[in-house]
Design a protein around this motif. Structure first.
Motif, PDB file in Angstrom:
ATOM      1  N   ASP A 280      37.690  74.047  85.677  1.00  0.00           N
ATOM      2  CA  ASP A 280      37.277  74.326  87.049  1.00  0.00           C
ATOM      3  C   ASP A 280      35.961  73.650  87.440  1.00  0.00           C
ATOM      4  OD1 ASP A 280      39.500  75.949  87.368  1.00  0.00           O
ATOM      5  OD2 ASP A 280      38.398  77.825  87.031  1.00  0.00           O
ATOM      6  N   ASP A 281      35.010  73.560  86.507  1.00  0.00           N
ATOM      7  CA  ASP A 281      33.642  73.171  86.847  1.00  0.00           C
ATOM      8  C   ASP A 281      33.274  71.717  86.567  1.00  0.00           C
ATOM      9  OD1 ASP A 281      33.430  75.814  87.516  1.00  0.00           O
ATOM     10  OD2 ASP A 281      32.070  76.370  85.893  1.00  0.00           O
ATOM     11  N   VAL A 282      33.994  71.061  85.684  1.00  0.00           N
ATOM     12  CA  VAL A 282      33.657  69.675  85.347  1.00  0.00           C
ATOM     13  C   VAL A 282      34.301  68.755  86.381  1.00  0.00           C
ATOM     14  CG1 VAL A 282      33.917  67.845  83.618  1.00  0.00           C
ATOM     15  CG2 VAL A 282      33.369  70.182  82.889  1.00  0.00           C
ATOM     16  N   PRO A 283      33.521  67.834  86.945  1.00  0.00           N
ATOM     17  CA  PRO A 283      34.070  66.965  87.999  1.00  0.00           C
ATOM     18  C   PRO A 283      35.215  66.090  87.481  1.00  0.00           C
ATOM     19  CG  PRO A 283      31.864  66.242  87.354  1.00  0.00           C
ATOM     20  CD  PRO A 283      32.138  67.524  86.634  1.00  0.00           C
ATOM     21  N   GLU A 284      36.239  65.942  88.325  1.00  0.00           N
ATOM     22  CA  GLU A 284      37.397  65.092  88.058  1.00  0.00           C
ATOM     23  C   GLU A 284      38.143  65.457  86.780  1.00  0.00           C
ATOM     24  OE1 GLU A 284      37.520  61.134  89.436  1.00  0.00           O
ATOM     25  OE2 GLU A 284      35.391  61.158  89.960  1.00  0.00           O
ATOM     26  N   CYS A 285      38.003  66.703  86.343  1.00  0.00           N
ATOM     27  CA  CYS A 285      38.666  67.161  85.127  1.00  0.00           C
ATOM     28  C   CYS A 285      40.162  67.348  85.380  1.00  0.00           C
ATOM     29  CB  CYS A 285      38.053  68.480  84.651  1.00  0.00           C
ATOM     30  SG  CYS A 285      38.781  69.101  83.124  1.00  0.00           S
ATOM     31  N   VAL A 286      40.971  66.764  84.511  1.00  0.00           N
ATOM     32  CA  VAL A 286      42.419  66.926  84.614  1.00  0.00           C
ATOM     33  C   VAL A 286      42.965  67.809  83.495  1.00  0.00           C
ATOM     34  CG1 VAL A 286      42.751  64.764  85.861  1.00  0.00           C
ATOM     35  CG2 VAL A 286      42.914  64.782  83.356  1.00  0.00           C
ATOM     36  N   ALA A 287      42.160  68.020  82.447  1.00  0.00           N
ATOM     37  CA  ALA A 287      42.601  68.883  81.349  1.00  0.00           C
ATOM     38  C   ALA A 287      41.403  69.280  80.497  1.00  0.00           C
ATOM     39  CB  ALA A 287      43.627  68.168  80.470  1.00  0.00           C
ATOM     40  N   SER A 288      41.522  70.442  79.879  1.00  0.00           N
ATOM     41  CA  SER A 288      40.515  70.874  78.907  1.00  0.00           C
ATOM     42  C   SER A 288      41.239  71.686  77.840  1.00  0.00           C
ATOM     43  CB  SER A 288      39.417  71.708  79.577  1.00  0.00           C
ATOM     44  OG  SER A 288      39.981  72.854  80.194  1.00  0.00           O
TER      45      SER A 288
ATOM     46  N   VAL B  41      37.368  67.781  77.010  1.00  0.00           N
ATOM     47  CA  VAL B  41      37.431  67.699  78.461  1.00  0.00           C
ATOM     48  C   VAL B  41      37.966  66.313  78.802  1.00  0.00           C
ATOM     49  CG1 VAL B  41      36.147  67.866  80.617  1.00  0.00           C
ATOM     50  CG2 VAL B  41      35.411  69.196  78.637  1.00  0.00           C
ATOM     51  N   VAL B  42      39.051  66.269  79.565  1.00  0.00           N
ATOM     52  CA  VAL B  42      39.668  65.004  79.949  1.00  0.00           C
ATOM     53  C   VAL B  42      39.502  64.848  81.453  1.00  0.00           C
ATOM     54  CG1 VAL B  42      41.775  63.618  79.938  1.00  0.00           C
ATOM     55  CG2 VAL B  42      41.354  65.275  78.086  1.00  0.00           C
ATOM     56  N   CYS B  43      38.901  63.728  81.853  1.00  0.00           N
ATOM     57  CA  CYS B  43      38.634  63.462  83.269  1.00  0.00           C
ATOM     58  C   CYS B  43      39.204  62.111  83.670  1.00  0.00           C
ATOM     59  CB  CYS B  43      37.123  63.444  83.519  1.00  0.00           C
ATOM     60  SG  CYS B  43      36.302  64.996  83.162  1.00  0.00           S
ATOM     61  N   ARG B  44      39.337  61.929  84.973  1.00  0.00           N
ATOM     62  CA  ARG B  44      39.710  60.611  85.465  1.00  0.00           C
ATOM     63  C   ARG B  44      38.614  59.619  85.091  1.00  0.00           C
ATOM     64  NH1 ARG B  44      40.854  64.237  89.497  1.00  0.00           N
ATOM     65  NH2 ARG B  44      43.088  64.532  89.828  1.00  0.00           N
ATOM     66  N   LYS B  45      38.978  58.380  84.914  1.00  0.00           N
ATOM     67  CA  LYS B  45      38.031  57.344  84.494  1.00  0.00           C
ATOM     68  C   LYS B  45      36.909  57.144  85.512  1.00  0.00           C
ATOM     69  CE  LYS B  45      37.194  53.705  81.721  1.00  0.00           C
ATOM     70  NZ  LYS B  45      37.965  52.829  80.893  1.00  0.00           N
TER      71      LYS B  45
ATOM     72  N   THR C 175      45.671  72.329  82.009  1.00  0.00           N
ATOM     73  CA  THR C 175      45.933  70.984  82.515  1.00  0.00           C
ATOM     74  C   THR C 175      46.445  71.033  83.948  1.00  0.00           C
ATOM     75  OG1 THR C 175      48.237  70.885  81.791  1.00  0.00           O
ATOM     76  CG2 THR C 175      46.565  70.171  80.203  1.00  0.00           C
ATOM     77  N   LEU C 176      46.287  69.916  84.644  1.00  0.00           N
ATOM     78  CA  LEU C 176      46.868  69.784  85.976  1.00  0.00           C
ATOM     79  C   LEU C 176      48.371  69.553  85.874  1.00  0.00           C
ATOM     80  CD1 LEU C 176      44.388  67.476  87.949  1.00  0.00           C
ATOM     81  CD2 LEU C 176      44.691  69.940  88.156  1.00  0.00           C
ATOM     82  N   ASP C 177      48.782  68.799  84.877  1.00  0.00           N
ATOM     83  CA  ASP C 177      50.187  68.459  84.682  1.00  0.00           C
ATOM     84  C   ASP C 177      50.718  69.153  83.439  1.00  0.00           C
ATOM     85  OD1 ASP C 177      50.158  66.605  86.835  1.00  0.00           O
ATOM     86  OD2 ASP C 177      49.242  65.112  85.511  1.00  0.00           O
TER      87      ASP C 177
ATOM     88  N   ASN D 251      42.772  54.900  81.675  1.00  0.00           N
ATOM     89  CA  ASN D 251      42.709  55.673  82.911  1.00  0.00           C
ATOM     90  C   ASN D 251      41.870  56.940  82.825  1.00  0.00           C
ATOM     91  OD1 ASN D 251      44.612  53.935  84.215  1.00  0.00           O
ATOM     92  ND2 ASN D 251      46.213  54.934  83.026  1.00  0.00           N
ATOM     93  N   LEU D 252      41.489  57.334  81.612  1.00  0.00           N
ATOM     94  CA  LEU D 252      40.840  58.632  81.418  1.00  0.00           C
ATOM     95  C   LEU D 252      39.582  58.519  80.574  1.00  0.00           C
ATOM     96  CD1 LEU D 252      44.086  60.656  80.618  1.00  0.00           C
ATOM     97  CD2 LEU D 252      42.824  60.681  82.778  1.00  0.00           C
ATOM     98  N   THR D 253      38.727  59.512  80.719  1.00  0.00           N
ATOM     99  CA  THR D 253      37.551  59.670  79.871  1.00  0.00           C
ATOM    100  C   THR D 253      37.685  61.011  79.164  1.00  0.00           C
ATOM    101  OG1 THR D 253      36.169  58.342  81.330  1.00  0.00           O
ATOM    102  CG2 THR D 253      35.032  59.864  79.861  1.00  0.00           C
ATOM    103  N   HIS D 254      37.543  60.992  77.838  1.00  0.00           N
ATOM    104  CA  HIS D 254      37.696  62.193  77.014  1.00  0.00           C
ATOM    105  C   HIS D 254      36.351  62.518  76.381  1.00  0.00           C
ATOM    106  CE1 HIS D 254      41.488  59.967  77.077  1.00  0.00           C
ATOM    107  NE2 HIS D 254      42.120  61.109  76.881  1.00  0.00           N
TER     108      HIS D 254
END
Length: 145
Positions: free
Chosen positions: A25-33, A120-124, A48-50, A102-105
């Motif tokens: 919820d709190d990390v910007p552009e986070c798609v999964a944790s 924490v996995v975010c968009r690149k 995860t979002l997906d 595509n992602l930053t882990h």
């Protein structure tokens, strides 16, 4: 020690779930944790979002274990500690950042239990400074497992 065992397992499981949800919820552009038990290599919680196949999530947990505690990594930690005169059982590597196409882990050991690593996995496109700042804040505030 398997962190899911014992009488406090429900409380610990709840706190890990809260930590993973707060990261998502709190990390910007986070798609999964997620959170991984380093003593077993098992995934403890994930948000995860997906939807992802269980095999992919299990592989992420196994890769995290290798990343932090693989034979060569432990050997490097031991050599560095020896050369620096460090006499501690604490792991040397605490945070690891990995960029894919595509992602930053971001992988972080929790301060209170070095047998738990959060991911924490975010968009690149994420601002890496904000990723670190927010993830560290959440782990500090909620990550007292």
């Amino acid at each position: 020690m398997n962190i899911t065992g014992g009488t406090a397992a429900g409380n610990l499981t709840d706190r890990i779930g809260q930590l993973v949800k707060a990261l998502r919820d709190d990390v910007p552009e986070c798609v999964a944790s997620g959170a991984i038990d380093m003593s077993t290599g098992m995934l403890l919680a994930v948000e995860t979002l997906d939807t992802h196949p269980a095999e992919v999530l299990d592989l992420l947990a196994a890769a995290t274990l290798d990343l932090f505690q693989g034979r060569n990594v432990v050997m490097i930690e031991d050599i560095w500690k020896e050369r620096r005169g460090v006499r501690s059982e604490r792991h040397y590597f605490q945070e690891i950042l990995v960029n894919s196409d595509n992602l930053t882990h971001l992988f972080i050991r929790t301060e209170s239990r070095d047998d738990v690593v959060i991911v924490v996995v975010c968009r690149k496109t994420v601002n890496v400074g904000m990723l670190f700042a927010q993830a560290r804040r959440v782990v500090r505030d909620i990550g007292q497992l």
